[in-house]
Design a protein around this motif. Structure first.
Motif, PDB file in Angstrom:
ATOM      1  N   ASN A  70      40.240  20.545  42.761  1.00 59.57           N
ATOM      2  CA  ASN A  70      39.183  19.539  42.912  1.00 59.57           C
ATOM      3  C   ASN A  70      39.766  18.379  43.701  1.00 59.57           C
ATOM      4  OD1 ASN A  70      37.366  17.455  42.768  1.00 59.57           O
ATOM      5  ND2 ASN A  70      36.972  17.622  40.580  1.00 59.57           N
ATOM      6  N   PRO A  71      39.535  18.332  45.017  1.00 58.72           N
ATOM      7  CA  PRO A  71      40.174  17.297  45.841  1.00 58.72           C
ATOM      8  C   PRO A  71      39.659  15.882  45.623  1.00 58.72           C
ATOM      9  CG  PRO A  71      39.664  19.248  47.153  1.00 58.72           C
ATOM     10  CD  PRO A  71      38.946  19.398  45.844  1.00 58.72           C
ATOM     11  N   ASP A  72      38.598  15.693  44.835  1.00 63.43           N
ATOM     12  CA  ASP A  72      38.135  14.334  44.573  1.00 63.43           C
ATOM     13  C   ASP A  72      39.218  13.533  43.858  1.00 63.43           C
ATOM     14  OD1 ASP A  72      35.686  14.922  45.673  1.00 63.43           O
ATOM     15  OD2 ASP A  72      34.678  15.215  43.748  1.00 63.43           O
ATOM     16  N   LEU A  73      39.302  12.252  44.203  1.00 61.70           N
ATOM     17  CA  LEU A  73      40.234  11.357  43.513  1.00 61.70           C
ATOM     18  C   LEU A  73      39.641  10.847  42.209  1.00 61.70           C
ATOM     19  CD1 LEU A  73      41.544   9.214  46.513  1.00 61.70           C
ATOM     20  CD2 LEU A  73      42.631  11.212  45.447  1.00 61.70           C
ATOM     21  N   VAL A  74      38.349  10.481  42.258  1.00 63.27           N
ATOM     22  CA  VAL A  74      37.638   9.977  41.083  1.00 63.27           C
ATOM     23  C   VAL A  74      36.206  10.486  41.117  1.00 63.27           C
ATOM     24  CG1 VAL A  74      39.015   7.858  40.833  1.00 63.27           C
ATOM     25  CG2 VAL A  74      37.003   7.856  42.316  1.00 63.27           C
ATOM     26  N   VAL A  75      35.538  10.381  39.969  1.00 69.04           N
ATOM     27  CA  VAL A  75      34.147  10.785  39.876  1.00 69.04           C
ATOM     28  C   VAL A  75      33.441   9.880  38.873  1.00 69.04           C
ATOM     29  CG1 VAL A  75      34.508  12.477  38.015  1.00 69.04           C
ATOM     30  CG2 VAL A  75      32.609  12.781  39.616  1.00 69.04           C
ATOM     31  N   HIS A  76      32.160   9.594  39.144  1.00 68.95           N
ATOM     32  CA  HIS A  76      31.361   8.852  38.178  1.00 68.95           C
ATOM     33  C   HIS A  76      30.810   9.813  37.130  1.00 68.95           C
ATOM     34  CE1 HIS A  76      30.890   5.241  40.919  1.00 68.95           C
ATOM     35  NE2 HIS A  76      31.025   4.672  39.732  1.00 68.95           N
ATOM     36  N   VAL A  77      30.989   9.472  35.869  1.00 71.88           N
ATOM     37  CA  VAL A  77      30.320  10.147  34.761  1.00 71.88           C
ATOM     38  C   VAL A  77      29.462   9.077  34.093  1.00 71.88           C
ATOM     39  CG1 VAL A  77      30.569  11.450  32.627  1.00 71.88           C
ATOM     40  CG2 VAL A  77      32.227  11.755  34.457  1.00 71.88           C
ATOM     41  N   GLY A  78      28.167   9.080  34.447  1.00 69.35           N
ATOM     42  CA  GLY A  78      27.331   7.961  34.040  1.00 69.35           C
ATOM     43  C   GLY A  78      27.851   6.700  34.715  1.00 69.35           C
ATOM     44  N   GLU A  79      28.243   5.703  33.927  1.00 65.69           N
ATOM     45  CA  GLU A  79      28.762   4.452  34.469  1.00 65.69           C
ATOM     46  C   GLU A  79      30.287   4.439  34.568  1.00 65.69           C
ATOM     47  OE1 GLU A  79      26.960   1.952  35.753  1.00 65.69           O
ATOM     48  OE2 GLU A  79      25.266   3.306  35.436  1.00 65.69           O
ATOM     49  N   ASP A  80      30.947   5.478  34.033  1.00 60.18           N
ATOM     50  CA  ASP A  80      32.408   5.513  34.022  1.00 60.18           C
ATOM     51  C   ASP A  80      32.949   6.146  35.300  1.00 60.18           C
ATOM     52  OD1 ASP A  80      32.504   4.430  31.424  1.00 60.18           O
ATOM     53  OD2 ASP A  80      32.264   6.417  30.537  1.00 60.18           O
ATOM     54  N   LEU A  81      34.048   5.603  35.812  1.00 59.94           N
ATOM     55  CA  LEU A  81      34.740   6.143  36.980  1.00 59.94           C
ATOM     56  C   LEU A  81      36.041   6.763  36.483  1.00 59.94           C
ATOM     57  CD1 LEU A  81      34.423   6.292  40.078  1.00 59.94           C
ATOM     58  CD2 LEU A  81      35.842   4.247  40.227  1.00 59.94           C
ATOM     59  N   LEU A  82      36.117   8.096  36.571  1.00 54.07           N
ATOM     60  CA  LEU A  82      37.215   8.823  35.934  1.00 54.07           C
ATOM     61  C   LEU A  82      38.015   9.624  36.965  1.00 54.07           C
ATOM     62  CD1 LEU A  82      35.219  10.075  32.825  1.00 54.07           C
ATOM     63  CD2 LEU A  82      36.762   8.106  32.968  1.00 54.07           C
ATOM     64  N   PRO A  83      39.331   9.831  36.728  1.00 53.74           N
ATOM     65  CA  PRO A  83      40.193  10.491  37.721  1.00 53.74           C
ATOM     66  C   PRO A  83      39.977  11.999  37.792  1.00 53.74           C
ATOM     67  CG  PRO A  83      41.451   9.986  35.753  1.00 53.74           C
ATOM     68  CD  PRO A  83      40.097   9.367  35.556  1.00 53.74           C
ATOM     69  N   CYS A  84      40.241  12.541  38.969  1.00 51.71           N
ATOM     70  CA  CYS A  84      40.122  13.989  39.210  1.00 51.71           C
ATOM     71  C   CYS A  84      41.472  14.557  39.660  1.00 51.71           C
ATOM     72  CB  CYS A  84      39.070  14.260  40.281  1.00 51.71           C
ATOM     73  SG  CYS A  84      37.397  13.801  39.821  1.00 51.71           S
ATOM     74  N   ALA A  85      41.492  15.870  39.863  1.00 56.37           N
ATOM     75  CA  ALA A  85      42.733  16.547  40.225  1.00 56.37           C
ATOM     76  C   ALA A  85      43.277  16.090  41.572  1.00 56.37           C
ATOM     77  CB  ALA A  85      42.521  18.056  40.237  1.00 56.37           C
ATOM     78  N   GLY A  86      42.405  15.610  42.450  1.00 59.43           N
ATOM     79  CA  GLY A  86      42.880  15.118  43.735  1.00 59.43           C
ATOM     80  C   GLY A  86      43.886  13.994  43.601  1.00 59.43           C
ATOM     81  N   ALA A  87      43.762  13.205  42.537  1.00 55.71           N
ATOM     82  CA  ALA A  87      44.729  12.125  42.310  1.00 55.71           C
ATOM     83  C   ALA A  87      46.106  12.687  41.977  1.00 55.71           C
ATOM     84  CB  ALA A  87      44.232  11.220  41.191  1.00 55.71           C
ATOM     85  N   LEU A  88      46.147  13.825  41.263  1.00 54.29           N
ATOM     86  CA  LEU A  88      47.420  14.488  40.977  1.00 54.29           C
ATOM     87  C   LEU A  88      48.019  15.063  42.266  1.00 54.29           C
ATOM     88  CD1 LEU A  88      46.513  16.465  37.721  1.00 54.29           C
ATOM     89  CD2 LEU A  88      47.548  14.183  37.921  1.00 54.29           C
ATOM     90  N   ALA A  89      47.164  15.675  43.083  1.00 52.50           N
ATOM     91  CA  ALA A  89      47.648  16.265  44.334  1.00 52.50           C
ATOM     92  C   ALA A  89      48.199  15.198  45.277  1.00 52.50           C
ATOM     93  CB  ALA A  89      46.518  17.040  45.010  1.00 52.50           C
TER      94      ALA A  89
END
Length: 286
Positions: A162-181
């Motif tokens: 998942n190359p995204d760095l972050v994603v919105h879940v409702g109002e929350d901005l949460l990290p994705c696997a792209g941040a690990l990569a």
């Protein structure tokens, strides 16, 4: 010249044969479907167009389709779905590695079904596959740095599901696997990116678009990418030579939206420096 801001997308969409649309932040907000967007895609299909949803979700498309159903995204809004999970499965098959260390949710392990691999501990692994953080609500990417440094020191290849760095879940901005990569590359590690904005994801999307059009050729000039992320959606469109529509109310909304409407100054700042600007922007697809 400034990017035009639309309140209704129909006239723009009608200029294209194929829409390649992001999912999270465009079609749903991480909790429920965004109904005006679903309605716009449905109308486009009813007029003869083809819609391919292209998501950096780490699960295979059949699994993600079930998630979309639960979020009440209607099936009539799209023809085909391509996910990072689909690309990850292809990359694993072509990697010739068999001992995999997985970072991510247990449910993401459906991408390993049918693959000639065994899940192992850190010391045995000859391939790392990251689909998400193990718990993206409580962990940060930096917590993984020591483990990633050990893998990088051994030269273990890394597939980012998942190359995204972050994603919105409702109002929350949460990290994705792209941040690990991103950390892994910073440490000198080798990363294969399974999703937008990289070409393998778009090649699968074009294959899906041709199938949706009964095998007819897809003219790149008649493809519009719809997305909310400059780093993935707009970059991928530019790389493929496709036009794009930027959804300002998605991942960049803190910078581009004010009082529920697009802030022209914020929009210009986010899009500044892009060699090719999107054809238009909207607060939300509709």
């Amino acid at each position: 010249m400034s990017v035009p801001v639309l309140t209704e997308a129909g006239a723009l969409l009608a200029r294209y044969d194929v829409l390649i649309s992001d999912v999270w932040g465009v079609v749903h907000d991480g909790v429920w479907a965004l109904q005006p967007a679903c309605d716009a895609l449905t109308r486009f299909r009813e007029a003869g167009g083809a819609v391919v949803l292209l998501s950096n979700a780490p699960g295979p498309s059949q699994q993600v389709a079930g998630v979309l159903d639960k979020k009440r995204v209607p099936r009539q809004a799209w023809d085909r779905l391509v996910t990072s999970g689909d690309v990850t499965k292809a990359l694993i098959a072509g990697s010739h590695h068999h001992k995999v260390f997985h970072i991510g949710w247990h449910d993401d392990r459906s991408i390993f079904e049918g693959a000639d691999i065994v899940l192992v501990g850190e010391e045995e692994a000859d391939l790392v596959v990251a689909t998400e953080l193990n718990d993206y609500r409580t962990e940060t990417p930096e917590q993984y740095r020591p483990q990633l440094a050990r893998f990088a020191a051994r030269g273990v290849p890394f597939i980012c599901g998942n190359p995204d760095l972050v994603v919105h879940v409702g109002e929350d901005l949460l990290p994705c696997a792209g941040a690990l990569a991103a950390i892994y590359e910073e440490l000198g590690g080798q990363v294969a990116w399974a999703g937008k904005p990289h070409r393998p994801a778009y090649d699968l999307a074009l294959e899906a678009a041709r199938a949706a059009r009964g095998g007819r050729t897809v003219d790149p000039a008649k493809v519009l990418v719809i997305g909310d992320a400059v780093r993935t959606d707009l970059a991928g469109a530019r790389m493929m030579g496709f036009d794009s529509l930027f959804i300002a109310g998605g991942i960049h909304r803190e910078e581009t939206m004010s009082g529920g409407v697009v802030n022209p100054a914020g929009l210009a700042k986010v899009l500044a420096g892009l060699p090719i600007q999107p054809k238009a922007a909207m607060g939300a697809l509709g």
